[in-house]
Every structure is written in C-alpha cells, then in structure tokens.
Design a protein around this motif. Structure first.
Motif, mmCIF file in Angstrom:
data_model
loop_
_atom_site.group_PDB
_atom_site.id
_atom_site.type_symbol
_atom_site.label_atom_id
_atom_site.label_comp_id
_atom_site.label_asym_id
_atom_site.label_seq_id
_atom_site.Cartn_x
_atom_site.Cartn_y
_atom_site.Cartn_z
ATOM 1 N N TRP A 213 9.570 19.242 8.676
ATOM 2 C CA TRP A 213 8.491 18.795 7.792
ATOM 3 C C TRP A 213 7.560 17.868 8.549
ATOM 4 C CZ3 TRP A 213 9.255 21.757 3.719
ATOM 5 C CH2 TRP A 213 10.562 22.113 3.367
ATOM 6 N N THR A 214 6.249 18.011 8.346
ATOM 7 C CA THR A 214 5.256 17.226 9.081
ATOM 8 C C THR A 214 4.223 16.647 8.123
ATOM 9 O OG1 THR A 214 5.499 18.577 11.073
ATOM 10 C CG2 THR A 214 3.482 17.284 10.884
ATOM 11 N N LEU A 215 3.908 15.376 8.325
ATOM 12 C CA LEU A 215 2.829 14.716 7.582
ATOM 13 C C LEU A 215 1.549 14.885 8.379
ATOM 14 C CD1 LEU A 215 1.607 12.797 5.457
ATOM 15 C CD2 LEU A 215 2.594 10.885 6.735
ATOM 16 N N ALA A 216 0.597 15.658 7.848
ATOM 17 C CA ALA A 216 -0.650 15.970 8.556
ATOM 18 C C ALA A 216 -1.828 15.343 7.823
ATOM 19 C CB ALA A 216 -0.837 17.489 8.652
ATOM 20 N N LEU A 217 -2.438 14.336 8.441
ATOM 21 C CA LEU A 217 -3.625 13.717 7.842
ATOM 22 C C LEU A 217 -4.791 14.687 7.872
ATOM 23 C CD1 LEU A 217 -3.705 10.042 9.162
ATOM 24 C CD2 LEU A 217 -3.318 10.792 6.808
ATOM 25 N N ALA A 218 -5.474 14.810 6.742
ATOM 26 C CA ALA A 218 -6.680 15.627 6.683
ATOM 27 C C ALA A 218 -7.917 14.770 6.896
ATOM 28 C CB ALA A 218 -6.772 16.350 5.335
ATOM 29 N N GLU A 219 -7.920 13.608 6.289
ATOM 30 C CA GLU A 219 -9.021 12.660 6.489
ATOM 31 C C GLU A 219 -8.576 11.284 6.037
ATOM 32 O OE1 GLU A 219 -12.014 12.792 2.926
ATOM 33 O OE2 GLU A 219 -11.537 14.861 3.442
ATOM 34 N N ALA A 220 -9.191 10.267 6.634
ATOM 35 C CA ALA A 220 -8.901 8.887 6.267
ATOM 36 C C ALA A 220 -10.111 8.049 6.616
ATOM 37 C CB ALA A 220 -7.666 8.384 6.987
ATOM 38 N N SER A 221 -10.913 7.763 5.609
ATOM 39 C CA SER A 221 -12.103 6.936 5.802
ATOM 40 C C SER A 221 -11.870 5.624 5.064
ATOM 41 C CB SER A 221 -13.347 7.648 5.257
ATOM 42 O OG SER A 221 -14.488 6.846 5.421
ATOM 43 N N LEU A 222 -11.449 4.600 5.828
ATOM 44 C CA LEU A 222 -11.031 3.354 5.211
ATOM 45 C C LEU A 222 -11.804 2.170 5.774
ATOM 46 C CD1 LEU A 222 -7.151 3.891 5.263
ATOM 47 C CD2 LEU A 222 -8.745 4.388 3.406
ATOM 48 N N THR A 223 -12.102 1.224 4.898
ATOM 49 C CA THR A 223 -12.765 -0.027 5.261
ATOM 50 C C THR A 223 -12.005 -1.165 4.613
ATOM 51 O OG1 THR A 223 -14.913 1.087 5.345
ATOM 52 C CG2 THR A 223 -14.920 -1.321 5.200
ATOM 53 N N ALA A 224 -11.774 -2.223 5.351
ATOM 54 C CA ALA A 224 -11.003 -3.356 4.836
ATOM 55 C C ALA A 224 -11.645 -3.912 3.567
ATOM 56 C CB ALA A 224 -10.906 -4.445 5.890
ATOM 57 N N GLY A 225 -10.831 -4.097 2.544
ATOM 58 C CA GLY A 225 -11.285 -4.699 1.307
ATOM 59 C C GLY A 225 -12.057 -3.787 0.378
ATOM 60 N N ARG A 226 -12.201 -2.514 0.738
ATOM 61 C CA ARG A 226 -12.968 -1.585 -0.100
ATOM 62 C C ARG A 226 -12.141 -0.349 -0.429
ATOM 63 N NH1 ARG A 226 -18.961 -1.400 2.827
ATOM 64 N NH2 ARG A 226 -19.411 -3.653 2.695
ATOM 65 N N PRO A 227 -12.349 0.220 -1.624
ATOM 66 C CA PRO A 227 -11.618 1.446 -1.953
ATOM 67 C C PRO A 227 -11.971 2.573 -0.994
ATOM 68 C CG PRO A 227 -12.628 0.473 -3.918
ATOM 69 C CD PRO A 227 -13.208 -0.246 -2.738
ATOM 70 N N GLY A 228 -10.970 3.286 -0.565
ATOM 71 C CA GLY A 228 -11.161 4.435 0.316
ATOM 72 C C GLY A 228 -10.189 5.530 -0.055
ATOM 73 N N GLU A 229 -10.293 6.651 0.631
ATOM 74 C CA GLU A 229 -9.460 7.787 0.284
ATOM 75 C C GLU A 229 -8.647 8.264 1.487
ATOM 76 O OE1 GLU A 229 -10.407 11.313 -2.557
ATOM 77 O OE2 GLU A 229 -10.953 12.000 -0.538
ATOM 78 N N LEU A 230 -7.385 8.552 1.211
ATOM 79 C CA LEU A 230 -6.510 9.203 2.174
ATOM 80 C C LEU A 230 -6.263 10.632 1.703
ATOM 81 C CD1 LEU A 230 -3.726 6.513 2.831
ATOM 82 C CD2 LEU A 230 -5.351 7.393 4.516
ATOM 83 N N ALA A 231 -6.379 11.583 2.606
ATOM 84 C CA ALA A 231 -6.079 12.979 2.289
ATOM 85 C C ALA A 231 -5.099 13.501 3.332
ATOM 86 C CB ALA A 231 -7.350 13.822 2.267
ATOM 87 N N PHE A 232 -4.079 14.221 2.868
ATOM 88 C CA PHE A 232 -3.062 14.707 3.794
ATOM 89 C C PHE A 232 -2.362 15.914 3.194
ATOM 90 C CE2 PHE A 232 -1.037 11.697 0.990
ATOM 91 C CZ PHE A 232 0.201 12.249 0.704
ATOM 92 N N ARG A 233 -1.627 16.609 4.045
ATOM 93 C CA ARG A 233 -0.779 17.719 3.615
ATOM 94 C C ARG A 233 0.609 17.535 4.202
ATOM 95 N NH1 ARG A 233 -4.534 23.128 4.687
ATOM 96 N NH2 ARG A 233 -6.277 22.574 3.307
ATOM 97 N N ILE A 234 1.563 18.148 3.555
ATOM 98 C CA ILE A 234 2.909 18.254 4.112
ATOM 99 C C ILE A 234 3.063 19.682 4.614
ATOM 100 C CG2 ILE A 234 5.364 18.097 3.673
ATOM 101 C CD1 ILE A 234 3.825 15.411 3.512
ATOM 102 N N ILE A 235 3.282 19.812 5.913
ATOM 103 C CA ILE A 235 3.450 21.131 6.534
ATOM 104 C C ILE A 235 4.946 21.428 6.636
ATOM 105 C CG2 ILE A 235 2.914 22.575 8.520
ATOM 106 C CD1 ILE A 235 0.471 21.594 6.908
ATOM 107 N N GLY A 236 5.325 22.614 6.170
ATOM 108 C CA GLY A 236 6.726 22.990 6.162
ATOM 109 C C GLY A 236 7.181 23.659 7.435
ATOM 110 N N PRO A 237 8.460 24.017 7.507
ATOM 111 C CA PRO A 237 9.015 24.662 8.710
ATOM 112 C C PRO A 237 8.320 25.976 9.065
ATOM 113 C CG PRO A 237 10.786 23.860 7.291
ATOM 114 C CD PRO A 237 9.515 23.707 6.518
#
Length: 323
Positions: A104-128
């Motif tokens: 199983w693998t944690l694959a980030l799709a996108e991560a646009s983050l700024t300190a102190g501000r709402p941001g979004e994390l996007a990811f998938r779990i890749i299987g065997p």
C-alpha cells in the motif's frame, strides 16, 4: 513517566465537506494548571494519586482483569467496561513511518499549504495492483483518519477527508506554522488483514523555527476542563493509562461518544513521529474517567493527544510523556 501540557488548546474548527469536527490543538505554553476535578488541593497529590491507583487495581481487576476505578474523593464510581480491542497496528508495531508498506502506498496528488491559512491536501492510496483503492472498511465511524502535525509536534489536527469516485481523498487543513508537516493516513482497505498507517512529509513555505516542548505537567486546563493523565509507561509492555475529566470543580460524567467511543488517544514519538492510535476500554455509559491500554515500542519522548467530546464540541488535551 513524566507529562507536560500542550502549548495551547485552540478552538475546534470543522472540515469543509466532512461529516465530523476537525480536532485541532493550537500553540501556547501556559494552560497547564487548573483545579482538581473533584476539588482537593494538589498539595494532597501523593495521597490522592495512591488512592486512585489502589481503586483502579481493585475495580478493573473485577471488570477488565487489568483494572481501573475512581480513587479521588468526590468522584463517581466508573461504569462497567469491557476489555478493549487490540490497538491499531499492534501486529506491525508503530505506524506512519513509511510512505509505502505491505503493498500500500500513500501518493500525494497535490498540497498547496500556507501557514495559518486553510489549504487542501489531496492524495490517493495505491494498492498492490498499482491502482487507486476505492473500497475501504469503516473503522471508528470513518473510512479514513488523517493526522496532520508539525515535525516539532505542534499544531495537531485529526481530520476525515472525503473520497471522490476515482479514489482521490481531499481534506482541508490549516498548518500552524511554516516548516515540515507530517501527514499520516490511517485506514483499512477492504480485504486487508488489518489497518494500515502511512506517512509523508509535506513542506509549508516560510521561515521554520522548531519549538521545544513545555515542562512536565500531569494536569492540563483545556477549554475550561481539567484533564489529568495517570499511569506509567514502560517500553514494550501493555500499560494502563487513565484520563480524568472535571469542570468547575466537578467530575464530567456525561461525555458524548466521539467516533464511536468516549475518548481517543493518539501517541506520536518525538523524532521520527512513529504513530499509535489507541482506543479506550469499551463502556456502556459515560464516566469522568477513560481507560486506555497503551504499548509504546521504545524509550523516548512521546506526545499523547487525548480527544473527547462534550456538549457537542470536540476538545484535545496534549501531554508529553517521557518513557
């Protein structure tokens, strides 16, 4: 074991698009003292603690064969409890150390983050088989638990992302500060033999200054609640940990269920941020004391985040524990 209070307990916010509150802990260093939930002075701490431990051994010897009960004057008797289920990842040791494990693998799709501000994390779990996983078991009322925290163990958040049909998970988070952010996904794919916890670092742009942990304390004042952590930890052993809750000098005996239980405990090891998610002994009704069985894998310094729900709001008390 020594404990230290969190730098702060910030108001809990909610996740956009998610069905449950976001659990967050902010940043400060002073909110670590407060009245005893049952009212006695802390100068009688030694006698009170000994009484608590004696009562704990008696009652849980009858109920859990391990035991906990109330030993402080003025506290109600704890409710009958059933033996807790084995902690998540017990068969694999601590989780969250690897981005890929057992296929199983944690694959980030996108991560646009700024300190102190709402941001979004996007990811998938890749299987065997190399494709995105879309079928997950519901564990503690959610298919995905996401822990987000700074590498210095500051800015704790526990969120529950939403999954798109293609297997992409999205979560709204607010980084507490610039610097390396650790993201740990805790889930169980359908058909998997057990839960999986994978971790990845996400950079947050800006000047990074790591903060030291606060000095030892066993009692915290969190959003008006007095939260006391009892119990010693020995590496590699099953340890009993009790959390006592009080407010306005009285025990809090009407906790609400949070993710299917009357409390949750997340432990993170300082340095590598090894992750343990511990659930309490099952209880038929709420009480002012919550019991956990905790097994830490090694000596070191740990951050213990106790989550509880009361009056329709989720709160977090964060302790530092030295093993």
């Amino acid at each position: 074991m020594t404990t230290t209070g969190d730098r702060a307990a910030a108001p809990v916010s909610t996740v956009s698009g998610a069905a449950a509150p976001v659990v967050t802990v902010g940043d400060a260093a002073a909110d670590v003292a407060g009245p005893d939930p049952a009212g006695p002075e802390r100068s009688a701490r030694g006698t009170g603690r000994a009484g608590r431990y004696a009562a704990a051994g008696l009652v849980l010897g009858l109920v859990l064969m391990i035991g906990f009960a109330v030993g402080r004057a003025g506290r109600p008797d704890p409710v009958p409890v059933r033996a807790a289920a084995p902690p998540a990842h017990a068969g694999h040791g601590p989780g969250g150390l690897e981005v890929s494990r057992d296929g199983w693998t944690l694959a980030l799709a996108e991560a646009s983050l700024t300190a102190g501000r709402p941001g979004e994390l996007a990811f998938r779990i890749i299987g065997p088989d190399g494709t995105a996983v879309t079928a997950f078991e519901v564990v503690h009322e959610r298919r995905m638990h996401l822990i987000v925290i700074g590498r210095d163990l500051d800015g704790y958040q526990h969120v529950h992302p939403e999954m798109a049909p293609d297997g992409t998970w999205r979560a709204r988070v607010v980084p507490a500060a610039a610097g390396p952010l650790r993201v740990i996904a805790d889930f169980r794919p359908q058909g998997a033999p057990g839960p999986v916890a994978l971790g990845v670092d996400v950079p947050v742009p800006g000047r990074y200054a790591s903060r030291p942990l606060a000095p030892p304390e066993e009692t915290l004042l969190v959003d008006g609640y007095t939260v006391t952590l009892d119990g010693g930890l020995r590496a590699g052993e099953s340890n009993q940990v009790l959390v006592w809750l009080g407010r306005d000098g009285k025990p809090v005996g009407d906790l609400q269920r949070h993710l299917g239980a009357y409390g949750h405990l997340v432990a993170l090891r300082q340095g590598d941020l090894a992750y343990l998610h511990v659930h309490p002994a099952a209880a038929s009704r709420p009480s002012s004391v919550v019991a956990f069985g905790v097994t830490v894998p090694s000596a070191g310094t740990y951050r213990l985040f106790f989550e509880f729900r009361h009056l329709d709001r989720v709160h977090v008390a964060a302790f530092t524990v030295i093993v």
